[in-house]
Enzyme design. Structure first.
Site, short mmCIF file in Angstrom:
data_model
loop_
_atom_site.label_atom_id
_atom_site.label_comp_id
_atom_site.label_asym_id
_atom_site.label_seq_id
_atom_site.Cartn_x
_atom_site.Cartn_y
_atom_site.Cartn_z
N ARG A 85 -29.92 -11.61 22.62
CA ARG A 85 -31.27 -11.90 22.11
C ARG A 85 -31.71 -13.28 22.55
NH1 ARG A 85 -33.84 -15.83 20.04
NH2 ARG A 85 -35.46 -15.42 18.57
N HIS A 90 -35.05 -16.89 25.54
CA HIS A 90 -35.17 -18.27 26.03
C HIS A 90 -35.04 -18.41 27.54
CE1 HIS A 90 -35.36 -19.69 21.95
NE2 HIS A 90 -34.27 -18.98 21.66
#
Length: 157
Positions: A85, A90
């Site tokens: 995730r 990011h």
């Protein structure tokens, strides 16, 4: 809704999301599928959004159970699930279709099985602390206690 019900609901949503990715990816036989057409790229992007949701959901379960529940299911790389995730969220422009494909084809079926086991364990005990207590004992005792609870009336919380 009590904490155990929130956790169970969250686990079921995560499980449904895993099943959705698996169903949507059933016909994909190569990571190149994602890169060859605009629709393939859209599929990769939508899958990544669902992987973010799975990782965020698992983080939520871990937080709600004070990092106790998932540790009793060591067959799954929970840190990896949550880390996926973070990587997608990011480092979005560094996505690797091969890694996403590998996760879908090899890791998600295992995650589905483990999540189903947790949900099934919750159905038996209806209480997170009981599961944690059961899982902390040896497996024979756990099996006996689950049998007792399975055949006794369920109390709702």
């Amino acid at each position: 809704m009590c904490k155990s019900q929130i956790i169970e609901s969250l686990l079921k949503k995560i499980l449904q999301t895993v099943e959705r990715i698996l169903a949507n990816s059933e016909t994909i036989t190569s990571p190149s599928f994602y890169l060859l057409t605009p629709s393939g790229m859209e599929r990769l992007e939508s899958t990544c959004m669902l992987l973010i949701a799975i990782g965020e959901g698992v983080k939520g379960v871990d937080k709600l159970t004070d990092k106790k529940l998932l540790s009793f299911y060591p067959g799954m790389d929970w840190k990896g699930v949550m880390g996926m995730r973070d990587i997608i969220a990011h480092h979005y422009f560094d996505l690797d279709a091969e890694i996403v494909y590998d996760v879908i084809k090899h890791d998600l079926p295992k995650l589905k099985d483990v999540l189903q086991q947790i949900v099934d364990d919750l159905k038996v005990s209806r209480d997170i602390p009981k599961i944690i207590k059961f899982k902390a004992t040896n497996s024979l005792r756990v099996s006996c206690l689950f049998c007792i609870f399975k055949h006794s009336p369920q109390k709702t919380v």
